[in-house]
Motif scaffolding. Sequence first.
Motif, PDB file in Angstrom:
ATOM      1  N   GLY B 215    -111.030 -13.048  10.858  1.00 34.11           N
ATOM      2  CA  GLY B 215    -111.621 -13.182   9.479  1.00 34.11           C
ATOM      3  C   GLY B 215    -112.822 -13.809   9.949  1.00 34.11           C
ATOM      4  N   LEU B 216    -113.493 -14.279  10.766  1.00 35.51           N
ATOM      5  CA  LEU B 216    -114.679 -14.497  10.681  1.00 35.51           C
ATOM      6  C   LEU B 216    -116.123 -14.455  11.016  1.00 35.51           C
ATOM      7  CD1 LEU B 216    -112.639 -18.170  12.037  1.00 35.51           C
ATOM      8  CD2 LEU B 216    -113.363 -17.765   9.495  1.00 35.51           C
ATOM      9  N   GLU B 217    -115.602 -12.685  10.805  1.00 35.54           N
ATOM     10  CA  GLU B 217    -117.220 -11.831  11.346  1.00 35.54           C
ATOM     11  C   GLU B 217    -118.280 -12.545  11.003  1.00 35.54           C
ATOM     12  OE1 GLU B 217    -113.700  -8.780  11.340  1.00 35.54           O
ATOM     13  OE2 GLU B 217    -114.594 -10.948  10.304  1.00 35.54           O
ATOM     14  N   LYS B 218    -118.162 -12.644   9.638  1.00 34.06           N
ATOM     15  CA  LYS B 218    -119.594 -14.080   9.540  1.00 34.06           C
ATOM     16  C   LYS B 218    -119.942 -14.445   9.738  1.00 34.06           C
ATOM     17  CE  LYS B 218    -120.796 -15.724   4.486  1.00 34.06           C
ATOM     18  NZ  LYS B 218    -119.772 -16.708   3.425  1.00 34.06           N
ATOM     19  N   ASP B 219    -118.848 -16.245  10.840  1.00 36.19           N
ATOM     20  CA  ASP B 219    -119.160 -16.820  11.003  1.00 36.19           C
ATOM     21  C   ASP B 219    -120.102 -16.778  12.634  1.00 36.19           C
ATOM     22  OD1 ASP B 219    -117.475 -18.053   8.974  1.00 36.19           O
ATOM     23  OD2 ASP B 219    -117.260 -20.263  10.400  1.00 36.19           O
ATOM     24  N   ILE B 220    -119.224 -15.793  13.095  1.00 30.17           N
ATOM     25  CA  ILE B 220    -119.906 -15.057  14.302  1.00 30.17           C
ATOM     26  C   ILE B 220    -121.461 -14.434  14.269  1.00 30.17           C
ATOM     27  CG2 ILE B 220    -120.190 -13.370  16.002  1.00 30.17           C
ATOM     28  CD1 ILE B 220    -116.802 -13.523  15.486  1.00 30.17           C
ATOM     29  N   ARG B 221    -121.368 -13.699  12.972  1.00 31.62           N
ATOM     30  CA  ARG B 221    -122.826 -13.020  13.069  1.00 31.62           C
ATOM     31  C   ARG B 221    -124.064 -14.319  12.321  1.00 31.62           C
ATOM     32  NH1 ARG B 221    -123.964  -8.206  12.040  1.00 31.62           N
ATOM     33  NH2 ARG B 221    -121.986  -6.572  12.076  1.00 31.62           N
ATOM     34  N   TYR B 222    -123.416 -15.673  11.846  1.00 41.55           N
ATOM     35  CA  TYR B 222    -124.109 -16.674  11.790  1.00 41.55           C
ATOM     36  C   TYR B 222    -124.631 -17.605  13.101  1.00 41.55           C
ATOM     37  CZ  TYR B 222    -126.145 -21.310  10.337  1.00 41.55           C
ATOM     38  OH  TYR B 222    -126.778 -22.334   9.042  1.00 41.55           O
ATOM     39  N   CYS B 223    -123.945 -17.676  13.239  1.00 45.66           N
ATOM     40  CA  CYS B 223    -124.284 -18.548  14.791  1.00 45.66           C
ATOM     41  C   CYS B 223    -124.638 -17.557  15.783  1.00 45.66           C
ATOM     42  CB  CYS B 223    -121.899 -18.998  15.299  1.00 45.66           C
ATOM     43  SG  CYS B 223    -121.435 -20.032  14.441  1.00 45.66           S
ATOM     44  N   LEU B 224    -124.864 -16.216  15.658  1.00 45.20           N
ATOM     45  CA  LEU B 224    -126.192 -15.678  16.801  1.00 45.20           C
ATOM     46  C   LEU B 224    -127.276 -15.245  16.318  1.00 45.20           C
ATOM     47  CD1 LEU B 224    -123.439 -13.018  17.841  1.00 45.20           C
ATOM     48  CD2 LEU B 224    -124.182 -15.359  19.056  1.00 45.20           C
ATOM     49  N   THR B 225    -127.569 -16.311  14.388  1.00 43.05           N
ATOM     50  CA  THR B 225    -128.583 -16.006  13.936  1.00 43.05           C
ATOM     51  C   THR B 225    -130.064 -17.112  14.485  1.00 43.05           C
ATOM     52  OG1 THR B 225    -127.997 -15.042  12.382  1.00 43.05           O
ATOM     53  CG2 THR B 225    -129.686 -15.641  12.037  1.00 43.05           C
ATOM     54  N   VAL B 226    -130.942 -16.942  15.300  1.00 42.89           N
ATOM     55  CA  VAL B 226    -131.566 -17.623  15.626  1.00 42.89           C
ATOM     56  C   VAL B 226    -132.831 -18.813  14.881  1.00 42.89           C
ATOM     57  CG1 VAL B 226    -134.292 -17.788  16.606  1.00 42.89           C
ATOM     58  CG2 VAL B 226    -131.891 -16.436  17.676  1.00 42.89           C
ATOM     59  N   ASP B 227    -132.625 -19.871  14.852  1.00 46.15           N
ATOM     60  CA  ASP B 227    -133.795 -20.634  14.436  1.00 46.15           C
ATOM     61  C   ASP B 227    -133.155 -20.356  12.025  1.00 46.15           C
ATOM     62  OD1 ASP B 227    -135.109 -21.190  16.534  1.00 46.15           O
ATOM     63  OD2 ASP B 227    -136.369 -20.263  16.205  1.00 46.15           O
ATOM     64  N   VAL B 228    -132.310 -20.767  12.207  1.00 49.19           N
ATOM     65  CA  VAL B 228    -131.568 -20.680  11.130  1.00 49.19           C
ATOM     66  C   VAL B 228    -131.556 -22.341  10.309  1.00 49.19           C
ATOM     67  CG1 VAL B 228    -131.250 -18.311  10.151  1.00 49.19           C
ATOM     68  CG2 VAL B 228    -129.270 -19.916  11.267  1.00 49.19           C
ATOM     69  N   ALA B 229    -131.412 -23.026  10.956  1.00 47.54           N
ATOM     70  CA  ALA B 229    -130.729 -24.809  10.866  1.00 47.54           C
ATOM     71  C   ALA B 229    -132.058 -25.227  12.629  1.00 47.54           C
ATOM     72  CB  ALA B 229    -129.809 -24.715  11.039  1.00 47.54           C
TER      73      ALA B 229
END
Lengths: 245, 245
Positions: B215-229
Amino acid sequence: MKAEKPALFTALSPALLNLYDVSSSIVVIIDVLRATSTIATALHNGAKGIIPVDSVAECIRLGKQIEGITAGERDGLIAEGLSYGNSPFEYPAEFIGGKTLVLTTTNGTKLLHMALDKGAKEIVTGSFPNLSAVCDYLVAMKMPVILGCAAWKDRVNIEDTLFAGAVISRIKDHFHINCDSSQMAETMYNDAKEDLYEFMKSKNASHYHRLSRFGLEKDIRYCLTVDVANILCLYKEGKLIKQPI
Amino acid sequence: MKAEKPALFTALSPALLNLYDVSSSIVVIIDVLRATSTIATALHNGAKGIIPVDSVAECIRLGKQIEGITAGERDGLIAEGLSYGNSPFEYPAEFIGGKTLVLTTTNGTKLLHMALDKGAKEIVTGSFPNLSAVCDYLVAMKMPVILGCAAWKDRVNIEDTLFAGAVISRIKDHFHINCDSSQMAETMYNDAKEDLYEFMKSKNASHYHRLSRFGLEKDIRYCLTVDVANILCLYKEGKLIKQPI
């Protein structure tokens, strides 16, 4: 139904082969430039058999013993003490027909021995010149498959990956594939398939670069041509032989 | 001019790291899902430092000793005996600000220690959330670079390869790249860049599959997002710290 399909994995380098269970699998040895292309060509042209050996010294010793033709390369050039090299054009029918070749190469024959030592159930060699024969065999056998890329001194290379991708794109419906390396290989192949040679050139593939310096563009073009020596090369009792399929 | 550019190589698996000369290089540790994304996020959110350790036992021991937060996973789940997991969403500023995290993961922290043991000149961690910071740093340093993919138990994976490709596509003009793995990574990234998440899904990437079951789709989406950290995570004196760039 899906679960009943045999598994297929791709090992992008010999250094990754130990991650997969070779003992229950057919291992396809892939060394596109040029060992496995030359093996298919020599067998297609009537060679009685090809004995892969893992050192130049063993190649010379065995070559004398069985009165075979010694051949091989190190770093892309004919190895010292051997009579022939690793180019498919050195083995036309009028020369190789009925003869036994003893062959040693930088990567391909080494990987074959590694698969052998690890107890591979079956070993065949694969190259674009015998792509269809390899695919037909793998589908017919209904066994787990490991596509083993010979790479270059353990460094992943483009051409062996492309061949793995070509196999996968043809036979994937017959296998269960949970393997990112296989997905990558197929993605690469789909990008490249319109013109493999131009793809290799445009990516400045390290091996393309290495061989083209030696004036071997003709070899490269041949080694990327599908089904021009379309026979199955099966390892059996110490040698690679042409197997009817 | 070309020869003066520093070299860049990509090691697609920890099992291939020893093929490259880490002792003169900056090694970028890449474990997109999720260790290096979480590291960037925790440091971006004000963590004082992150101590990567290679075993759960050491994580517990050190966590007590320094009164840090113990965190980590084995096989994608919070490891037994640790307080927190490997999700970036576990480390908002109000929780992690000013604290030290002691972290152990299946692949990422293991690769970091491997690079350390081999005497890497510099070590940073890389992920899509801090892509630009990593690229800016590598260009500014003018040193040889090894992009080290943490993979999954030595098996090459798509997401770490994609991140290597993203870095290469941005900084390749500053480096001399004679490395098929790098070419493959960039080719993959070019195929995927329009929508990394959909690409992962469509390729049925093994890790996408593994995490989405939890159930970690949200994690996956975040981890594929550029420059958020978007900060640089530099390993220095035993811990990863946020480095001004």
